[in-house]
Write a protein that holds these residues in place. Structure first.
Motif, PDB file in Angstrom:
ATOM      1  N   PRO A 152       5.279 -28.354 -67.377  1.00 61.57           N
ATOM      2  CA  PRO A 152       5.597 -27.389 -66.301  1.00 61.57           C
ATOM      3  C   PRO A 152       4.990 -27.847 -64.966  1.00 61.57           C
ATOM      4  N   GLN A 153       5.786 -27.763 -63.909  1.00 63.41           N
ATOM      5  CA  GLN A 153       5.344 -28.217 -62.590  1.00 63.41           C
ATOM      6  C   GLN A 153       4.076 -27.490 -62.100  1.00 63.41           C
ATOM      7  N   SER A 206      11.336 -26.728 -74.531  1.00 59.17           N
ATOM      8  CA  SER A 206      10.967 -26.850 -73.130  1.00 59.17           C
ATOM      9  C   SER A 206       9.841 -25.839 -72.846  1.00 59.17           C
ATOM     10  N   TRP A 207       8.665 -26.383 -72.560  1.00 59.30           N
ATOM     11  CA  TRP A 207       7.471 -25.554 -72.273  1.00 59.30           C
ATOM     12  C   TRP A 207       7.813 -24.542 -71.174  1.00 59.30           C
ATOM     13  N   SER A 208       8.523 -25.004 -70.118  1.00 63.06           N
ATOM     14  CA  SER A 208       8.843 -24.126 -68.987  1.00 63.06           C
ATOM     15  C   SER A 208       9.868 -23.048 -69.319  1.00 63.06           C
ATOM     16  N   PRO A 255       7.254 -19.961 -68.080  1.00 63.14           N
ATOM     17  CA  PRO A 255       7.688 -20.486 -66.776  1.00 63.14           C
ATOM     18  C   PRO A 255       6.543 -21.012 -65.912  1.00 63.14           C
ATOM     19  N   SER A 256       5.364 -20.413 -65.990  1.00 63.40           N
ATOM     20  CA  SER A 256       4.256 -20.912 -65.169  1.00 63.40           C
ATOM     21  C   SER A 256       3.419 -21.924 -65.940  1.00 63.40           C
ATOM     22  N   GLY A 257       3.762 -22.132 -67.206  1.00 60.34           N
ATOM     23  CA  GLY A 257       2.970 -23.030 -68.039  1.00 60.34           C
ATOM     24  C   GLY A 257       1.899 -22.277 -68.804  1.00 60.34           C
ATOM     25  N   LYS A 269      13.943 -19.652 -66.826  1.00 60.78           N
ATOM     26  CA  LYS A 269      13.175 -20.888 -67.066  1.00 60.78           C
ATOM     27  C   LYS A 269      12.420 -21.311 -65.804  1.00 60.78           C
ATOM     28  N   GLY A 270      11.211 -21.805 -65.979  1.00 56.05           N
ATOM     29  CA  GLY A 270      10.423 -22.313 -64.855  1.00 56.05           C
ATOM     30  C   GLY A 270      10.747 -23.773 -64.572  1.00 56.05           C
ATOM     31  N   GLU A 271      10.150 -24.293 -63.510  1.00 55.67           N
ATOM     32  CA  GLU A 271      10.403 -25.673 -63.091  1.00 55.67           C
ATOM     33  C   GLU A 271       9.425 -26.619 -63.807  1.00 55.67           C
ATOM     34  N   ASN A 272       9.942 -27.737 -64.286  1.00 55.25           N
ATOM     35  CA  ASN A 272       9.022 -28.727 -64.868  1.00 55.25           C
ATOM     36  C   ASN A 272       8.982 -29.980 -63.998  1.00 55.25           C
TER      37      ASN A 272
END
Ligand code: GBH
Length: 515
Positions: free
Chosen positions: A144-145, A99-101, A105-107, A47-50
């Motif tokens: 996503p961040q 969760s989009w991330s 993970p990168s959006g 999972k990526g960061e949001n």
């Protein structure tokens, strides 16, 4: 003495005369959660960061108890257990968000995370195997961040990334998910996140909320049209959006207060509902006018509310199959210059309304949430009247309640506050359906279980199930409100005298305006 006796007699008779409405046969019940608030596993399985991971980790003081959603309810690891609880409640549908991330993970679609697809496939399959419909929200506050670093919703390009993300969701889950909602609560996302420090990413630009709003409406519309073009014929699902509708009452009967309340309803709700559900489309007239006026006063060359082009207006108009709403509470409004009232919780110079809580009403653990059931019926009627276009696609649009509930500090399993709130609010909803002809087809209680309550951390609990956040196993325990909700679903009416076994009787509602 006489008056007291008369009063008691009056309340007793009016109570017993109260018509007992039942829920229509095809009316659906559910409970709701959102990904960041319950899943945990913030960096597990690729999972990526949001924006909430980022904000809670880099700025812990932004959260009241300095907590975060790293583990939350650990729902990521509890699919089977949670679906059994849902089955036990007897709900028809479960509203959750993706969760989009976790998916991208990168959006962006350059990499689709297999574990994200796996997780939601398992959740969806487990729900369906237990006869529970998934109702999925694509974005519930957790951008996503990496996309935030490109400007987030201030950047119109995000609308295209959202469309790409929606494409991945339809492609992977649309064979089984038939009820979609694009965004949860655009008004808080934009106002509290891009023109205020109340939600991530806590950007405080005066025009931020409005810029965000435009991106979000266009993103929503693109996802809707994509579904029509590529998926509707084969998947046969529906696309909606979820709007927050606080109810704004005039503080007195004066014309000025009436106008302030109307402006507040349009700024909070009409902002995003009018462009989609009204006959003409576009933002409410009162919003366009007052923001333009205020911008002129400030010497700006043009309005802080970016105009929608005719093409954008057409793209957005009619872009939903149903209207999801979250309703919690009511505020009382006067114009800003009114003497004698302090700055309210809902105070916006642009709309010239200062909206305060009724301090005498029963409260909750959230300072913005008081028990005022009549506002629910008023909201539903306002929607019906505002977007009633007999010759158009939307004649009394279908409304699904996707959140309604109340918070306490979570120490009580005997949660009479919640039981009374739910009974009172559902009663108002039933009146709106049976007496006013409002088109309401379903209701989800917020929330399935106690969870991470955004900037309030774990200090406010909205769950029908309590969760022990001190125990690594995060055990869930049903509160009295869970049993009462289950009974409502079974009996298909409000039973004021029902007390589940093992719980103490609630005193019943003590509504100020009935005493
Ligand atoms: C809903 O928003 C959300 O969709 C849901 O995720 C949330 O758990 C639920 O409400 C309960 O709050 O403390 O001044 O920062 C309802 C609208 C927007 C109301 C954010 C509270 C924060 C007020 N909410 N707002 S403040």
């Amino acid at each position: 003495m006489i008056s007291l006796a008369a009063l008691i007699l009056f309340s007793l008779t009016s109570f017993s005369n109260c018509k007992e409405y039942t829920f229509p046969d095809n009316f659906k019940f559910g409970v709701a959660t959102s990904a960041y608030q319950v899943e945990g596993a913030w960096n597990v399985g690729g999972k990526g960061e949001n924006i909430w991971d980022y904000m809670t980790h880099t700025n812990p003081s932004s959260i009241l108890d300095k907590s975060n959603g790293d583990i939350a309810c650990d729902s990521y690891n509890k699919i089977k257990e949670d679906v059994q609880l849902l089955k036990n409640l007897g709900v028809d549908f479960y509203r959750f968000s993706i969760s989009w991330s976790r998916i991208l993970p990168s959006g962006k679609t350059e990499y689709i995370n297999p574990d994200g697809i796996r997780y939601y496939n398992e959740l969806i399959d487990e729900l369906l195997a237990n006869n529970i419909e998934p109702l999925v929200t694509m974005h519930h506050f957790d951008l996503p961040q990496p996309l935030e670093e490109e400007g987030g919703f201030l950047n119109l390009a995000i609308a295209d990334y959202f469309e790409d993300y929606a494409d991945v969701l339809y492609k992977n889950f649309g064979d089984r998910v038939k009820e979609w909602t694009t965004f949860n609560e655009p008004t808080p996302v934009c106002f509290l996140g891009y023109s205020g420090e109340f939600l991530a990413p806590m950007i405080t630009r005066k025009d931020g909320g409005y810029l965000c709003g435009r991106t979000l409406l266009i993103a929503h519309a693109k996802a809707y049209h994509l579904y029509n073009k590529r998926y509707r014929a084969s998947q046969k699902g529906r696309i909606g959006i979820v709007h927050n509708i606080f109810w704004f009452e005039p503080r007195t009967n004066s014309i000025k207060d009436l106008q302030a309340a109307e402006a507040a309803n349009e700024f909070n709700f009409g902002w995003f509902a009018n462009p989609i559900f009204s006959k003409e489309g576009d933002y409410p007239q009162i919003m366009k006018g007052s923001i333009e006026y205020a911008s002129k006063q400030e010497g700006l060359p043009k309005s802080r509310l970016p105009e929608l082009t005719q093409e954008e207006i057409e793209l957005i108009k009619g872009s939903a199959d149903f209207l999801g709403i979250n309703h919690y509470t009511t505020f009382y409004c006067s114009p800003i210059e009114e003497e004698g009232i302090g700055k309210g919780l809902f105070y916006l110079p642009d709309m010239d309304a200062n909206c305060v809580m009724d301090e005498k009403a029963d409260g909750s653990a959230s300072f913005w949430l008081k028990v005022i059931p009549s506002g629910f019926r008023n909201s539903l009627n306002w929607i019906k009247e505002q977007y009633n276009n007999p010759e158009e696609q939307y004649n009394n649009p279908e409304v699904i309640i996707l959140e309604n509930g109340i918070s306490d500090d979570g120490n009580l399993l005997n949660d009479c506050l919640r039981v009374n709130y739910n009974n009172l609010y559902l009663t108002e909803m039933l009146k709106a359906i049976h007496e006013d002809g409002c088109n309401v087809s379903g209701y989800a209680a917020w929330s399935f279980m106690d969870n991470f309550e955004w900037t309030s951390g774990y200090t406010q609990k909205f769950g029908l199930y309590s969760v022990d956040f001190d125990d690594p196993a995060r055990p869930r325990t049903p509160k009295m409100s869970a049993f009462v909700f289950k009974n409502i679903i079974q009996e298909r009416k409000i039973n004021w005298t029902y007390t589940p076994e093992g719980f103490g009787k609630c005193d019943g509602p003590k509504l100020k305006d009935e005493l």
